[in-house]
Design a protein around this motif. Structure first.
Motif, short mmCIF file in Angstrom:
data_model
loop_
_atom_site.label_atom_id
_atom_site.label_comp_id
_atom_site.label_asym_id
_atom_site.label_seq_id
_atom_site.Cartn_x
_atom_site.Cartn_y
_atom_site.Cartn_z
N HIS A 20 0.81 -1.22 0.00
CA HIS A 20 0.00 0.00 0.00
C HIS A 20 0.84 1.27 0.00
N THR A 21 2.16 1.11 -0.07
CA THR A 21 3.06 2.26 -0.08
C THR A 21 3.26 2.72 -1.52
N PRO A 22 3.24 4.02 -1.75
CA PRO A 22 3.47 4.52 -3.12
C PRO A 22 4.87 4.11 -3.62
N LEU A 23 4.94 3.79 -4.89
CA LEU A 23 6.19 3.32 -5.49
C LEU A 23 7.35 4.30 -5.35
N PRO A 24 7.14 5.63 -5.53
CA PRO A 24 8.27 6.55 -5.36
C PRO A 24 8.85 6.56 -3.94
N LEU A 25 8.09 6.15 -2.98
CA LEU A 25 8.58 6.06 -1.59
C LEU A 25 9.17 4.68 -1.32
N LEU A 26 8.59 3.67 -1.93
CA LEU A 26 9.01 2.30 -1.67
C LEU A 26 10.38 1.98 -2.27
N LEU A 27 10.65 2.45 -3.47
CA LEU A 27 11.91 2.11 -4.13
C LEU A 27 13.15 2.65 -3.41
N PRO A 28 13.18 3.92 -2.97
CA PRO A 28 14.35 4.36 -2.21
C PRO A 28 14.49 3.64 -0.87
N ALA A 29 13.38 3.34 -0.23
CA ALA A 29 13.44 2.61 1.04
C ALA A 29 13.99 1.20 0.82
N ALA A 30 13.55 0.54 -0.23
CA ALA A 30 14.06 -0.80 -0.55
C ALA A 30 15.54 -0.74 -0.91
N GLY A 31 15.94 0.28 -1.63
CA GLY A 31 17.36 0.44 -1.97
C GLY A 31 18.22 0.67 -0.75
N ALA A 32 17.72 1.47 0.19
CA ALA A 32 18.48 1.73 1.42
C ALA A 32 18.62 0.45 2.23
#
Length: 49
Positions: A20-32
């Motif tokens: 349910h998290t927006p993709l622009p927020l999810l991708l940097p978090a997953a990368g970190a």
């Protein structure tokens, strides 16, 4: 066994939250998180015993 059940429940909550998290927020978090895990793995492999 209780630890395993708790881990599976926690994983379910995290995956549900990520869905349910927006993709622009999810991708940097997953990368970190991936970078942090990579650094941890390298440090563990190169650590002297």
């Amino acid at each position: 066994m209780i630890f395993l059940i708790a881990a599976v429940l926690l994983l379910g909550v995290l995956v549900g939250a990520a869905a349910h998290t927006p993709l622009p927020l999810l991708l940097p978090a997953a990368g970190a998180i991936a970078a942090w895990l990579l650094v941890f793995a390298v440090r563990e492999r190169t650590r002297e015993r």
